[in-house]
Design a protein around this motif. Structure first.
Motif, PDB file in Angstrom:
ATOM      1  N   GLY C 667       1.309  -1.351  -0.093  1.00 40.49           N
ATOM      2  CA  GLY C 667       0.370  -0.109   0.056  1.00 40.49           C
ATOM      3  C   GLY C 667       1.460   1.193  -0.201  1.00 40.49           C
ATOM      4  N   TRP C 668       1.662   1.436   1.115  1.00 37.63           N
ATOM      5  CA  TRP C 668       2.501   2.096   0.699  1.00 37.63           C
ATOM      6  C   TRP C 668       3.436   2.516  -0.944  1.00 37.63           C
ATOM      7  N   ALA C 669       3.759   1.536  -0.866  1.00 36.22           N
ATOM      8  CA  ALA C 669       4.480   1.812  -2.564  1.00 36.22           C
ATOM      9  C   ALA C 669       3.667   2.500  -3.261  1.00 36.22           C
ATOM     10  N   LEU C 670       2.837   1.426  -3.491  1.00 41.76           N
ATOM     11  CA  LEU C 670       1.960   1.993  -4.740  1.00 41.76           C
ATOM     12  C   LEU C 670       0.554   2.955  -4.819  1.00 41.76           C
ATOM     13  N   ASN C 671       0.169   3.269  -3.764  1.00 42.57           N
ATOM     14  CA  ASN C 671      -1.489   3.811  -3.260  1.00 42.57           C
ATOM     15  C   ASN C 671      -1.335   5.342  -2.087  1.00 42.57           C
ATOM     16  N   GLU C 672      -0.370   4.521  -1.095  1.00 42.70           N
ATOM     17  CA  GLU C 672      -0.296   5.351  -0.057  1.00 42.70           C
ATOM     18  C   GLU C 672      -0.033   7.116   0.222  1.00 42.70           C
ATOM     19  N   GLU C 673      -0.586   7.879   0.515  1.00 44.77           N
ATOM     20  CA  GLU C 673       0.249   9.312   1.148  1.00 44.77           C
ATOM     21  C   GLU C 673      -1.230  10.227   1.923  1.00 44.77           C
ATOM     22  N   TYR C 674      -0.230  11.160   2.216  1.00 41.45           N
ATOM     23  CA  TYR C 674      -1.575  12.521   2.615  1.00 41.45           C
ATOM     24  C   TYR C 674      -0.963  13.210   1.752  1.00 41.45           C
ATOM     25  N   PHE C 675      -2.165  14.063   0.439  1.00 47.16           N
ATOM     26  CA  PHE C 675      -2.279  14.141   0.092  1.00 47.16           C
ATOM     27  C   PHE C 675      -2.549  16.039   1.050  1.00 47.16           C
ATOM     28  N   MET C 676      -2.048  17.008   0.800  1.00 50.21           N
ATOM     29  CA  MET C 676      -1.053  18.082   1.624  1.00 50.21           C
ATOM     30  C   MET C 676      -2.034  19.085   0.740  1.00 50.21           C
ATOM     31  N   GLY C 677      -3.363  19.498   1.032  1.00 46.39           N
ATOM     32  CA  GLY C 677      -3.226  20.990   0.738  1.00 46.39           C
ATOM     33  C   GLY C 677      -3.684  22.753   0.644  1.00 46.39           C
ATOM     34  N   ASP C 678      -3.202  23.179  -0.490  1.00 42.76           N
ATOM     35  CA  ASP C 678      -2.494  24.445  -0.362  1.00 42.76           C
ATOM     36  C   ASP C 678      -2.657  25.110   0.771  1.00 42.76           C
ATOM     37  N   LEU C 732       8.780  -3.574  -5.363  1.00 37.59           N
ATOM     38  CA  LEU C 732       8.369  -2.642  -6.498  1.00 37.59           C
ATOM     39  C   LEU C 732       8.722  -2.241  -7.048  1.00 37.59           C
ATOM     40  N   ALA C 733       9.545  -0.913  -7.111  1.00 39.38           N
ATOM     41  CA  ALA C 733      10.144  -0.099  -7.340  1.00 39.38           C
ATOM     42  C   ALA C 733      10.889  -0.640  -8.637  1.00 39.38           C
ATOM     43  N   ASN C 734      12.065  -1.707  -7.950  1.00 41.07           N
ATOM     44  CA  ASN C 734      12.854  -2.616  -8.723  1.00 41.07           C
ATOM     45  C   ASN C 734      11.943  -3.751  -9.705  1.00 41.07           C
ATOM     46  N   THR C 745      11.592   7.479  -8.582  1.00 41.61           N
ATOM     47  CA  THR C 745      12.473   7.562  -6.552  1.00 41.61           C
ATOM     48  C   THR C 745      11.672   8.386  -6.280  1.00 41.61           C
ATOM     49  N   GLU C 746      10.283   8.110  -6.280  1.00 42.47           N
ATOM     50  CA  GLU C 746       9.366   8.786  -4.975  1.00 42.47           C
ATOM     51  C   GLU C 746       7.818   8.003  -5.274  1.00 42.47           C
ATOM     52  N   LEU C 747       7.895   8.057  -3.890  1.00 48.12           N
ATOM     53  CA  LEU C 747       6.966   7.007  -2.688  1.00 48.12           C
ATOM     54  C   LEU C 747       5.006   8.256  -3.090  1.00 48.12           C
ATOM     55  N   PRO C 748       4.059   8.080  -3.477  1.00 50.98           N
ATOM     56  CA  PRO C 748       3.526   5.935  -3.859  1.00 50.98           C
ATOM     57  C   PRO C 748       3.774   6.282  -4.925  1.00 50.98           C
ATOM     58  N   MET C 749       4.570   5.183  -5.633  1.00 45.79           N
ATOM     59  CA  MET C 749       4.163   4.897  -7.178  1.00 45.79           C
ATOM     60  C   MET C 749       2.992   4.892  -7.731  1.00 45.79           C
ATOM     61  N   SER C 750       1.646   5.882  -7.915  1.00 44.61           N
ATOM     62  CA  SER C 750       0.922   5.431  -7.905  1.00 44.61           C
ATOM     63  C   SER C 750       0.899   5.645 -10.037  1.00 44.61           C
ATOM     64  N   PRO C 751      -0.809   5.399 -10.542  1.00 43.96           N
ATOM     65  CA  PRO C 751      -0.399   5.296 -11.909  1.00 43.96           C
ATOM     66  C   PRO C 751      -0.591   6.908 -12.117  1.00 43.96           C
TER      67      PRO C 751
END
Lengths: 159, 78, 758
Positions: C667-678, C732-734, C745-751
Motif C-alpha cells: 500500500g505504501w508503495a503503490l497508493n498511500e499518501e497524505y495529500f496536502m492541500g495548499d 516493487l520499485a525494482n 524515486t518517489e513514493l507512492p508509485m501511483s498510476p
C-alpha cells in the motif's frame, strides 16, 4: 434536543424495539442503544466494512443506514452468526486458519462472507476477493482470510 | 561524538563497568560524561551496546577485557 | 527440515525438538473475537458515562490568540469543557514514551495546544456531553481566534533559508552540540566508518540517487479511544486500546502530576496499532473532563481525526550513493537522510540510520541523519520506523549497481552480505544473523526460479530491523486441575498471548490449551514495556519461560516433599514428575495439582525480566508486477516474503505478520499518501481517498520462514513483527523498473506518477 422515534425491528431472529433520534445511524443504535457492540466502527462513512450487517438479505454498512430505517427489517449481526453455542463453519474456519490478528475487522468479514456463501456456495478466489473488497483488514494482508472462506465453503458443502 | 574524541573513531578505555568506562573516558576526553549521563544514569535517549548487544543495565553493566562498547541513539520500533 | 502447512507457506525449521513450540493451536482469545464478544476500547461502558469530542485546528500553522468556551459550556447537555490551561503546571522534564522520549512540554502541547496550532488537526479543546452528537455541536460553539502563519510541509521547505519557524525555542543540535541557532532542524548526527572518499575513489562504478517519500499512516481499522474516570478518592482509572498500558499510566502521571500509584490503566482489546498506539492522545483530555464532571468520560476519535490528530510516519528526503568494484564488492556507501518529525522533534531518522546499510558488510560508510520539524502531526512509530524509507533508497541503488555489473541482484547482495562479526556503520558488531540465509532462500524459491510471465517485471529487495528487548513481567499459578493461569501485561494485537502461553506450556510439558493466558492491567502485573519493537514474543516470552521454570522448580520441591525424597533426584518432562533413582515414583502435573491444597498450599511462579540477547531479523521479497501502459496502474501478480524468525513459536501467526507487513508495504508503495492541500491540511483524510489495499488488489502472499536461531532466547526467537514492512517498497520499485524501464524515486508509485515518470 430532537425527539426520539420508536422503532420495532428483528435482530438475529429476536424482536427488538428501541428509541432513537433521527440522526442516529443503525450502527450507533446497535452499539449504544441496544448494546450489541460486536459490530464495529472504523470510519463511519461506508469505506471500511467493519460495521457490515445483513439487512433483509443484503450486506450493508450499518453506518450508512439510519436507525429509523430498521423499522420492520430483518437484521443479522455478528452476534447472530453462531447457532447458540455452536460456532458457524465460517467462525471455525477463521479460527483454524488464523484468519484474524487484532480481530476488529473479523465481525464484518464473517457477516459479509456468510452472505457470500449463502448466495454462491463455491466461489472462486477472485469472487471471494471481489465480494470482500469493501471489508478492509490492515493486519492480515487478506491471504488467510481468503483461505478461511475457501475452507468454510468446503465445510458447508460437505455438511 | 567523534569531535569530543579529537577525531578518533575508536578509543581504548579502562573500566570494569560502564560507569567506570564513562568516568575514565571523560577524564581523557572531557565532555563525554555530560553528553552521556543525566541524574546518575545513562540518558534515556541513549542506548549502550556491549559487543553488539544492547544492555538493559546501563551504567551497571560489566565490561570484560577487550569488550567493545558503543553508545547509540535509543530507538525501538512500532 | 521442512514442515509444510501448504506449499505456499513454508517453514524451514531448524529445531524441531519441541512439543508445543512450532505447532499451531487455536488462539485462546479466538472464540470471543469471531463472535463479537471481545471488548475493544470503544465498547467500554459505565454508568453515568459522558461522551467527549475534541476541537481541532483548521490551520496548519497559527498563533492561538484566544479561546472562548462560554457558549459551548452553556449548551444544553454539555457538562464540561477543557483546554491546555486545565493541565496542572508541572516543571518540564524528559519523559519516557515507551520507546523513545520527549519533553513533557511537547507531549502536553500535542494533546492540547497552548499558544500555537502546529498542524491541521492539532487538538485545541475538549468537550464532555451527554451524548456524542451534543458534544460535536458544542465544538462549533467554541470561539478560537487564530493568526495564521506560513506552514512548512516537507523537509526541503523546513530546512530552507528563511523558512517559517515552528518553535522559537528549538535550536539545532549539530553532532551533539547545541549550535544556538533557531531552526526547524532539531538535530543532525553522523555515523562514520572508515573513509568514504577513499572508498568511492576505489570504486569502478558509483550510483547516486535522490528519493522522496511522503507521510503515510499506520492505517489501523480501530480509531483511538479512551475512557477515563477520575474518582473522588483521587484515583484515575483509564480503559483504552493501547500498545502499552504502563506507558499510558506513566505519561498520565507525568502530565497530570499524579504518583503512578494513583493511576490504573486497564487495556481493552486493541484493533490494530503498528506503533501508532504507543503515544497517548485522548486519554489525558478524557481524564481532565472526568475530573471536572465527576463522571467517566469516553472519547473515540473519528477516522478523520485518526488521520489528522494521531501520529503518521515520516515523509523523507534522502540521497543514497554507493560505489562498487567490477567484481561486485561494495567499496563505499553514503546515506544522507532528512526525515519529518511532524510538529515536535523525534522522527525515526536514528533508527533509519541503523538499518539503511545493515544488510551489507561495508569497509567505508557515512550516514548523515537530520531530524526536521514540519507542520504535520507529530510522527509516531510505524512498524520498523524509518527503515522502509531508507530501504526504498538503498535497495534500488543496490539493484542499479547489480544491473550495471550484469550480476544477478541476489548474488550481488550475497557477495556483500553482513554476517556474524560484521561491524555496522553505526558501530555495533552483529551477533548471529540470518541475512545470508534469507537471501539464499529467496534465490532458491520456486518463485525466483520460475520464468517471468510475458509483459511482467520482477523485483527483489531485503530489509532489516534490529528489534528490542525491554521489560516484561509474568505470573503463573497452578490450578487444581493441572491447568495454569498466566497473567502478563503485553496487550495482544496479533495473537501474542497464545505465543506466550505456548512458551510456558513448553517448559511445563503441558498442552498450550492447558495454559489460560490473560492480559491484565497495570495494578495486576509488573512493569511491562509496550507491545511493539518486535519484542513481545521474545521478551514477554522470556518472562513466561522464567515464571514457568519457577513453577517447575516448586513442583519438583513439592513432589519431593510428598514423596519424602531429595529434590535433586527428581525431573519433570512432558508434564510428568519422576525420580531418576526410583522408577516407582511418578506423578503427572495434574495429579500433583489436585494435591496442592493438602500438601502445603498453592504454587505460583513469577518473573520480571529485561533481557539482553535480542536478535535482529532480515526479511526479503520477490514480486512480479504488470504495469498498464495506458493507466499506469500496477498489479501485483505474485508476491513472496522470506523472513528469519529465529524460531517460529506459532508459525501461522509469524506468517500472518509477514503477510500483513508485506501488504502495508505494498500500500505504501503503490497508493498511500497524505495529500496536502495548499492550505497545509490533509485533503484525503478518509478511507476512500487514503487508499489502502483491499482483498481485490492482492494475490496470495506466499511465505518462507527461515530459522536462524537467536542464541539470546531459550527457543531461539527473533521478533518478526516489523522487518517485513521494510523491503516491499523497493521490491516493487525494482519490479516496476524491470517492467517499464522507469526508475521511480518517489513514493507512492501511483498510476499518475508512473505515467508521468521518464
Amino acid at each position: 434536543m430532537p425527539g426520539k422515534t420508536y422503532v420495532q425491528t428483528t435482530i438475529n431472529g429476536e424482536q427488538v424495539d428501541f428509541l432513537c433520534e433521527p440522526r442516529q445511524s443503525l450502527l450507533e443504535c446497535l452499539r449504544d442503544v441496544i448494546g450489541l457492540t460486536g459490530t464495529k466502527e472504523g470510519c463511519n462513512d461506508g469505506n471500511c466494512g467493519a460495521c457490515t450487517v445483513n439487512m433483509d438479505g443484503r450486506v450493508v454498512t450499518a453506518c450508512l443506514v439510519l436507525g429509523v430505517e430498521a423499522e420492520g427489517a430483518n437484521i443479522e449481526t455478528i452476534e447472530g452468526v453462531a447457532d447458540g453455542s455452536n460456532l458457524h463453519p465460517l467462525q471455525l474456519a477463521f479460527l483454524e486458519n488464523a484468519a484474524l490478528q487484532c480481530g476488529i475487522c473479523t465481525p464484518g468479514f464473517i457477516v459479509s462472507s456468510k452472505a457470500l456463501l449463502e448466495q454462491n456456495p463455491d466461489p472462486t478466489e477472485h469472487e471471494i476477493r471481489f465480494w470482500l473488497a469493501n471489508n478492509l483488514c490492515r493486519c492480515t494482508g487478506y491471504d488467510k482470510i481468503v483461505r478461511a472462506v475457501q475452507d468454510a465453503a468446503k465445510r458447508l458443502q460437505e455438511a | 561524538m567523534q569531535e569530543l574524541s579529537s577525531g578518533e573513531q575508536r578509543v581504548k578505555i579502562q573500566g570494569n563497568n560502564i560507569r567506570q568506562v564513562i568516568d575514565n573516558l571523560d577524564a581523557v576526553y572531557p565532555g563525554f560524561k555530560d553528553r552521556l549521563v543525566e541524574d546518575g544514569r545513562v540518558k534515556p535517549n541513549i542506548s549502550v551496546a556491549i559487543d553488539g548487544e544492547i544492555t538493559p543495565l546501563g551504567m551497571l553493566e560489566k565490561v570484560m577485557e577487550d569488550s567493545e562498547v558503543h553508545f547509540l541513539p535509543a530507538i525501538s520500533g512500532g | 527440515m521442512t514442515t509444510i502447512d501448504n506449499e505456499s507457506n513454508v517453514v524451514l525449521a531448524t529445531n524441531t525438538d519441541f512439543k508445543v513450540v512450532g505447532t499451531r493451536p487455536v488462539r485462546h482469545d479466538g472464540t470471543d473475537k469471531v463472535t463479537g464478544r471481545a471488548l475493544y476500547g470503544a465498547d467500554y461502558d459505565a454508568s453515568g458515562l459522558l461522551h467527549g469530542k475534541i476541537l481541532r485546528s483548521p490551520h496548519a500553522h497559527a498563533l492561538i490568540k484566544s479561546v472562548n468556551t462560554s457558549k459551548a459550556e452553556s449548551l444544553d447537555g454539555v457538562k464540561a469543557v477543557v483546554t491546555a490551561s486545565d493541565f496542572p503546571q508541572v516543571a518540564d522534564k524528559t519523559v519516557e514514551l515507551g520507546e523513545d522520549d520527549t519533553k513533557l512540554e511537547w507531549l502536553r502541547d500535542n494533546i492540547l495546544a497552548s499558544d500555537k496550532a502546529l498542524y491541521g488537526g492539532h487538538a485545541i479543546a475538549g468537550v464532555a456531553a451527554a451524548n456524542p452528537h451534543i458534544a460535536e455541536e458544542a465544538l462549533k460553539l467554541i470561539e478560537v481566534e487564530y493568526e495564521v502563519l506560513p506552514a512548512v510541509l516537507t523537509t526541503q521547505e523546513a530546512m530552507a533559508d528563511n523558512a517559517s519557524i515552528l518553535h522559537k525555542s528549538l535550536t539545532t543540535q549539530e553532532l551533539g552540540e547545541d549550535t544556538g541557532v533557531v531552526s526547524n532542524v532539531a538535530s543532525h548526527f553522523q555515523h562514520v566508518k572508515g573513509d568514504v572518499s577513499k572508498g568511492f575513489a576505489e570504486a569502478d562504478i558509483v550510483k547516486e540517487r535522490e528519493f522522496n517519500t511522503t507521510t503515510v499512516h499506520q492505517g489501523y481499522i480501530e480509531p483511538h479511544n479512551g475512557t477515563a474516570f477520575w474518582s473522588a478518592d483521587g484515583r484515575l482509572h483509564v480503559w483504552c486500546s493501547t500498545q502499552g498500558s504502563f506507558v499510558v499510566r506513566d505519561s498520565l502521571a507525568d502530565l497530570l502530576d499524579l504518583p503512578v500509584s494513583m493511576v490504573r490503566v486497564t487495556p481493552m482489546e486493541i484493533g490494530g496499532a503498528f506503533g501508532g498506539k504507543i503515544p497517548i492522545y485522548v486519554e489525558p483530555v478524557a481524564a481532565l473532563l472526568s475530573k471536572k464532571t465527576g463522571a467517566p468520560v469516553k472519547i473515540v476519535m473519528s477516522r478523520k481525526e485518526t488521520f489528522e490528530g494521531s501520529g503518521p510516519t515520516s515523509g523523507s528526503y534522502m540521497k543514497i550513493k554507493i560505489g562498487a568494484k567490477k567484481d561486485g564488492t561494495i567499496t563505499a556507501a553514503h546515506a544522507w537522510m532528512a526525515m519529518e518529525a511532524g510538529a515536535y522533534p523525534g522522527s525515526p531518522v536514528g533508527a533509519a540510520a541503523q538499518c539503511v546499510f545493515a544488510t551489507y558488510d561495508l569497509e567505508n560508510a557515512l550516514i548523515d541523519g537530520y531530524d526536521v520539524v514540519v507542520n504535520k502531526p507529530k510522527t509516531a512509530a510505524y512498524r520498523a520506523p524509518g527503515a522502509p524509507n531508507a530501504a526504498f533508497g538503498t535497495e534500488q541503488v543496490i539493484n542499479e549497481l547489480a544491473e550495471e555489473l550484469q550480476m544477478d541482484p541476489i548474488e550481488f547482495r550475497l557477495k556483500n552480505v553482513a554476517v556474524e562479526g560484521t561491524r555496522r556503520p553505526d558501530g555495533p558488531t552483529f551477533r548471529r544473523i540470518g541475512a545470508k540465509e534469507v537471501l539464499e532462500a529467496m534465490r532458491d524459491h520456486p518463485h525466483y526460479q520460475s520464468k517471468k510471465q510475458e509483459g511482467q517485471g520482477r523485483g527483489v529487495a531485503i530489509g532489516f530491523w534490529f528489534n528490542i528487548g525491554f521489560d516484561s513481567a509474568c505470573n503463573i499459578a497452578v490450578n487444581s486441575d493441572g491447568t495454569v493461569n498466566l497473567t502478563e501485561g503485553s496487550t495482544d494485537i496479533g495473537g501474542s498471548r497464545t505465543s506466550i502461553a505456548m512458551q510456558a506450556a513448553e517448559v511445563l510439558g503441558i498442552p498450550a490449551e492447558d495454559v489460560r493466558p490473560s492480559v491484565v492491567d497495570t495494578d495486576t502485573v509488573g512493569f511491562t514495556a509496550v507491545t511493539g519493537g518486535s519484542r513481545t514474543t521474545f521478551a514477554t516470552g522470556w518472562a513466561a519461560y522464567e515464571a514457568a521454570q519457577d513453577v517447575k522448580q516448586q513442583c519438583l520441591e513439592r513432589a519431593a516433599s510428598i514423596w519424602d525424597v531429595d529434590v535433586d533426584g527428581l525431573q519433570m518432562e512432558d508434564g510428568v514428575i519422576s525420580s531418576t533413582a526410583d522408577s516407582e515414583l511418578r506423578m503427572t502435573l495434574k495429579e500433583l495439582a489436585s494435591q496442592l491444597g493438602s500438601s502445603g498450599g498453592g504454587i505460583s511462579g513469577s518473573a520480571s525480566v529485561n533481557p539482553g540477547g535480542v536478535g535482529g531479523s532480515f526479511a526479503g521479497n520477490i514480486a512480479d508486477v504488470s504495469v498498464d501502459s495506458d493507466t499506469g496502474k500496477v498489479t501485483v501478480e505474485r508476491f513472496t516474503c522470506v523472513q528469519d524468525a529465529g524460531k517460529a513459536i506459532h508459525p501461522s501467526y509469524v506468517e500472518g505478520q509477514m503477510q500483513g507487513g508485506s501488504v502495508q508495504g505494498i500500500g505504501w508503495a503503490l497508493n498511500e499518501e497524505y495529500f496536502m492541500g495548499d492550505d497545509g491540511n490533509m485533503n484525503n483524510s478518509s478511507l476512500l481517498d487514503y487508499r489502502m489495499p483491499t482483498a481485490l488488489d492482492l494475490p496470495m502472499i506466499d511465505t518462507v520462514i527461515v530459522e536462524v536461531a537467536n542464541p539470546g532466547h531459550p527457543f531461539g526467537v527473533r521478533g518478526v513483527g516489523e522487518a517485513n514492512i521494510v523491503p516491499p517498497t523497493p521490491t516493487l520499485a525494482n519490479a516496476i523498473y524491470d517492467a517499464t524501464g522507469k526508475r521511480m524515486t518517489e513514493l507512492p508509485m501511483s498510476p499518475g506518477a508512473i505515467l508521468a515518470a521518464e
